[in-house]
Structure formats: structure tokens, C-alpha cells
Design an enzyme around this catalytic site. Structure first.
Site, PDB file in Angstrom:
ATOM      1  N   LYS A  16       5.269  -4.254  -1.386  1.00 24.06           N
ATOM      2  CA  LYS A  16       4.816  -2.130  -0.970  1.00 24.06           C
ATOM      3  C   LYS A  16       3.288  -3.058  -1.410  1.00 24.06           C
ATOM      4  O   LYS A  16       2.268  -1.830  -0.271  1.00 24.06           O
ATOM      5  CB  LYS A  16       5.329  -1.658  -1.987  1.00 24.06           C
ATOM      6  N   ARG A  52      14.221  -2.231   9.131  1.00 25.59           N
ATOM      7  CA  ARG A  52      15.475  -1.876   9.209  1.00 25.59           C
ATOM      8  C   ARG A  52      16.358  -0.742   9.701  1.00 25.59           C
ATOM      9  O   ARG A  52      14.946   0.201   9.467  1.00 25.59           O
ATOM     10  CB  ARG A  52      16.096  -2.115   7.957  1.00 25.59           C
ATOM     11  N   GLU A  62       1.405   4.939  -9.422  1.00 28.84           N
ATOM     12  CA  GLU A  62       0.311   5.512  -8.490  1.00 28.84           C
ATOM     13  C   GLU A  62       0.279   6.912  -8.857  1.00 28.84           C
ATOM     14  O   GLU A  62       1.479   7.517  -9.476  1.00 28.84           O
ATOM     15  CB  GLU A  62       0.822   5.426  -6.421  1.00 28.84           C
TER      16      GLU A  62
END
Length: 504
Positions: free
Chosen positions: A110, A284, A192
């Protein structure tokens, strides 16, 4: 010789892929485990092989090779985002229907994906890799609470913890790191800021490495513990300018990493500031892809196969248009009050139908549902020329959907979609957690009313049955069909009576 597509998956997604394969002259083949020996998806495969696990790379690739596969489609979940699986497929000279291993690795990390987005000028939230409580508190001093702990290699709601000011930081770090290690074999976590009022917006992309297009956005803000329940396309909240900017940023990011095949660029949309922030890329096919298919008229699975076969995407952005509105409800085999899995045999199954209604399901009458796999057993997808019509069709579809023998979340979804926030399209990712107690109270009230009705109907049915047959076991067996018909009539009477009571 026909092109043989090996489906490395199970359940509704295996059936969905097999249907596209069959419609287009391809041969669907695949696998099953001992638990899935009687699974519905096997009926759609021309050939299959038993494997010990849907996660065993070596065993699954050997099965594909043994069955003469030309290509492997991973579906979603299991090995779908595992770059080593894609590499092993390629080593056996079998095509992989999906993005490249390098794209999977980038999207799986990420923070690397956030770095790419930042360099492109795409807004991202500040982040920091953390190892202990000290790191988290340092980040909090600059950005404040609440904070979200996330797995670097994460997805699907795993390895995520929400931290508020008085929470046990050390304990939450430990839990998130262990979850990340177990699910992704990567214990790294980062933090975050957590925005209180956000919408989860994702953009469907298709590409061949050079030509990248978007198929507009989906909204997936009805979530529990970061897992989706209801999705729709397009978002009812975005205006045209916001939609254009978000889809533009998604295409820019996919182009920068030379993305190939189908994928999703996920964003957070702050409803207060009306600004969006890049979150991650899912390399995906997504569970909720049908709503995009419904508004664009495109078969995303077919496009995946064509990109793999011909190495080119035959679509231009100018040729893609959006028509109407679509909503998807995930149907889970679970107790709607406790959210615990419900297992057993499906005694009676009837899907809804009619204009604008689609069902992607993994079960039929007689299917066995176990706790070994994800509890999602079906998806109800509806389309309408506008959102209001789509909502009405979803409501009708949920009423018509009968799954006897298991508890499902259908009653819960019915409560969700009639809530004022959902009807107006202003709901955020907090919607479910803020209203779950209300939903449960409504469900408990309905259950009490229905229990009284069913008790009365059972008594009436019992009396009618006694009039029909002699009290002997032999005659009871002979008249079993009559009894079943009578019980079914009682059920339909119960349903119609229940609806009349609701309208009072």
C-alpha cells in the site's frame, strides 16, 4: 481445439466466470476440495480435479496443467492477488488472466502505491510506518486522533484497527501486526489519519499496459468492520466534476504503472471538504463488479479473457458510456442479529426475477453450507433507469428471495436500504455502525410478529393435515407430497399476511 480456462476458485465467482466462458465457446475447467464435493460450481465445469486447498499453489497449478489449461482465472480471494501464483502459472506456459506479478506486488504494498500516487500529484493522506506505541504517539502528536492502523500488504478489512485517544495503542498494534502476518505474510503496519465522514469510492479500470480506460465509479460505503455489504454504481453523491477528476486520477495512476487487465483504484471521499484521497489498488476482479457491468453493458470477465488472449484492449474511453443505476446486496449465510455464520442444508431455494434483476449465487436446493468458507452465498444485483427504480427493484428482489434451511442477512439488508440516509444517498462508512442497534431493534420486532403468525399457521396446517390423512405412518408417507404442498400454501399465506400487517 477450444480454449480451456481453468478457474482456480469456488462458489459464485467460479460459476460467474464459467458462464462467460461457456457463452463464448471456451471450456471451463477447475478444482474443488473435499468439502466442496457437492458444490454447485462443479456443475458448470467440463472437467475438474480435487485439491486439498484453494490456497495450495503447487497443487492447483499441477491440476491446471493436468487438465490441459490454456489460461488460469483466479477469481477473487484465495490466490487472486498472489504474485507467486501468477509466476508459477507462467512457468508452466499457461496464461494468467489478471495483472502482471509486478503490478500485484506494487498494489499489494500500500505504501509503494501511495508513493506513486503522490509523485503524480494525486491526493493521499499522510502516513507513517510504525513499529511500536512510541511511533504511533509521535504520528498522533502531529496529526491528532483518531488514527487508522493498517497492514502494508493488506486488504479485505484484515489488519485494520481504529485508534481513538484513550484506546490501548500497544495492544492494537500487536493485534494488527499478527493479523497482517497471518493473512499476508507481512507483519508491517502503518498509520494514517482517520476521517470521520467519508465515502468509499472505487474506480473500475481495464488496460493492456498502454491503453487504460475506466468504467466509471462504484460506491461501497455500507460496510461493517471495513467489509462491504451493499454497493452501487454510480455513486449517488458525486457531481460530474468530482466524478471526472476521480476517474482521471485512477487512469493516470494505472497508466503510470502500465497496468494490464482488470483492477480497481480505491479512494476515500471526504463529504465535508468534498476532496478525495487515493487509498489503494486492488489488482483483481472485485466482488462488486456486476454493478459496473449493469451500467455499462460490458462483460468485465470477457474483457479480462480477451486482454489475456490478444494482449490488447479493444476499448476506447469515448466508446464507454454509463446508463442507469445499479445496486448490489451481498447475501450472507448468517444470523442477522448476532452476525454469526449459519450452516446447514438449503431445504428450499427460490431466486427473485423480473426486469432488471440478476442473481449470482453459489447455492441451490439441497446445497450444503459450511463454516469453512466465506459466508457470502449469493449476490442480488438490480438495475434501473434511475436510482429510485433500482431501489424499488432491490426491495422487490429481497422480498422474493427465499432461502429456507439457513439464516441469512436478507432481513438486515431490507432494513439498511429503507433507512433515510441510504435512500437519500448521503450515507458514509459510519452508517452501518451508527445504525446497527436500530436495525436490530426493527428485526427483533419483526421476528416477534412473525413468530406469532407462524405459530398460528402451523397449528392450522396441522389441523388441515389431520383432515386429509389417517393417523398412520404408512398413509403419512403416501401423502408426504400433499403435506408439503399444504405447508407451502401456509408459507405463502404467511408472507402475504405479513405484508398486509406491515402496511397498516
Amino acid at each position: 481445439m477450444s480454449f480451456r480456462i481453468f478457474i482456480a476458485n469456488r462458489g459464485e465467482i467460479a460459476i460467474r466466470i464459467a458462464r462467460t466462458a461457456l457463452e463464448n465457446g471456451f471450456v471451463p475447467i477447475g478444482v474443488y476440495t473435499k468439502e466442496d464435493e457437492q458444490s454447485l460450481h462443479r456443475k458448470y465445469l467440463k472437467e475438474d480435479r480435487e485439491v486439498s486447498s484453494y490456497l495450495d499453489i503447487e497443487e492447483i497449478v499441477e491440476a491446471a496443467q493436468e487438465l490441459g489449461a490454456d489460461a488460469v482465472h483466479p477469481g477473487y480471494g484465495f490466490l487472486s492477488e498472489n504474485p507467486e501464483f501468477a509466476r508459477e502459472v507462467a512457468r508452466r506456459n499457461i496464461a494468467f488472466i489478471g495483472p502482471s506479478p509486478s503490478a500485484m506486488e506494487l498494489s499489494g504494498d500500500k505504501l509503494k502505491a501511495k508513493e506513486v500516487a503522490s509523485k503524480l500529484g494525486i491526493p493521499t493522506l499522510p502516513w507513517m510506518i510504525v513499529k511500536d506505541e512510541k511511533d504511533v504517539l509521535e504520528f498522533a502528536r502531529e496529526h491528532g486522533f483518531p488514527i487508522l492502523i493498517k497492514a502494508v500488504g493488506g486488504g479485505g478489512g484484515k489488519g485494520i484497527r481504529l485508534l481513538r485517544e484513550n484506546d490501548d495503542v500497544g495492544k492494537n498494534i500487536e493485534i494488527a501486526s499478527k493479523e497482517a502476518e497471518k493473512a499476508f505474510k507481512d507483519p508491517r503496519i502503518y498509520v494514517e489519519p482517520f476521517i470521520e465522514n467519508v465515502k468509499h469510492i472505487e474506480v473500475q479500470i481495464l488496460g493492456d499496459g498502454e491503453n487504460i480506460v475506466h468504467l466509471f465509479e462504484r460506491e461501497c460505503s455500507v460496510q461493517r468492520r471495513f467489509q462491504k455489504i451493499v454497493e452501487e454504481a454510480p455513486s449517488p453523491f458525486l457531481n460530474s466534476a468530482e466524478r471526472d477528476l476521480i476517474t482521471q486520477h485512477a487512469v493516470e495512476l494505472a497508466t503510470a504503472i502500465r497496468y494490464s487487465n482488470a483492477g480497481t483504484v480505491e479512494m476515500l471521499f471526504d463529504v465535508g471538504s468534498r476532496k478525495h484521497y487515493f487509498m489503494e489498488v486492488n489488482a483483481r476482479l472485485q466482488v462488486e463488479h456486476p454493478v459496473t457491468e449493469m451500467i455499462t453493458g460490458l462483460d468485465i470477465v470477457l474483457k479480462q479473457i480477451e486482454i489475456t488472449m490478444y494482449k490488447v484492449l479493444d476499448l476506447k474511453q469515448s466508446s464507454i458510456s454509463m446508463r442507469g443505476h445499479a445496486i448490489e446486496a451481498r447475501i450472507y449465510a448468517e444470523n442477522p442479529l448476532q452476525e454469526e455464520p449459519s450452516t446447514g442444508v438449503v431445504k428450499y431455494y427460490r431466486e427473485p426475477s423480473g426486469p432488471g434483476v440478476r442473481v449470482d449465487s453459489s447455492i441451490e436446493t439441497g446445497s450444503k453450507v459450511s463454516a469453512e468458507f466465506d459466508p457470502m452465498i449469493a449476490k442480488l444485483i438490480v438495475w434501473g433507469p434511475d436510482r429510485r427504480t433500482a431501489l424499488l427493484r432491490l426491495e422487490r428482489g429481497l422480498k422474493e428471495f427465499i432461502i429456507d434451511g439457513l439464516l441469512t442477512n436478507i432481513p438486515l439488508v431490507r432494513e439498511i436500504i429503507k433507512h433515510e440516509e441510504f435512500v437519500k444517498g448521503v450515507y458514509t462508512t459510519k452508517f452501518y455502525s451508527q445504525n446497527i442497534n436500530l436495525f436490530r431493534r426493527e428485526l427483533e420486532k419483526r421476528i416477534r410478529e412473525e413468530a406469532l403468525l407462524v405459530t398460528g399457521l402451523q397449528e392450522l396446517a396441522g389441523k388441515d393435515v389431520r383432515k386429509l390423512i389417517e393417523p398412520s405412518k404408512k398413509l403419512a408417507e403416501q401423502h408426504a407430497e400433499s403435506i408439503d404442498k399444504l405447508k407451502r400454501k401456509a408459507w405463502y399465506y404467511y408472507v402475504s399476511t405479513r405484508e398486509r400487517l406491515r402496511k397498516r
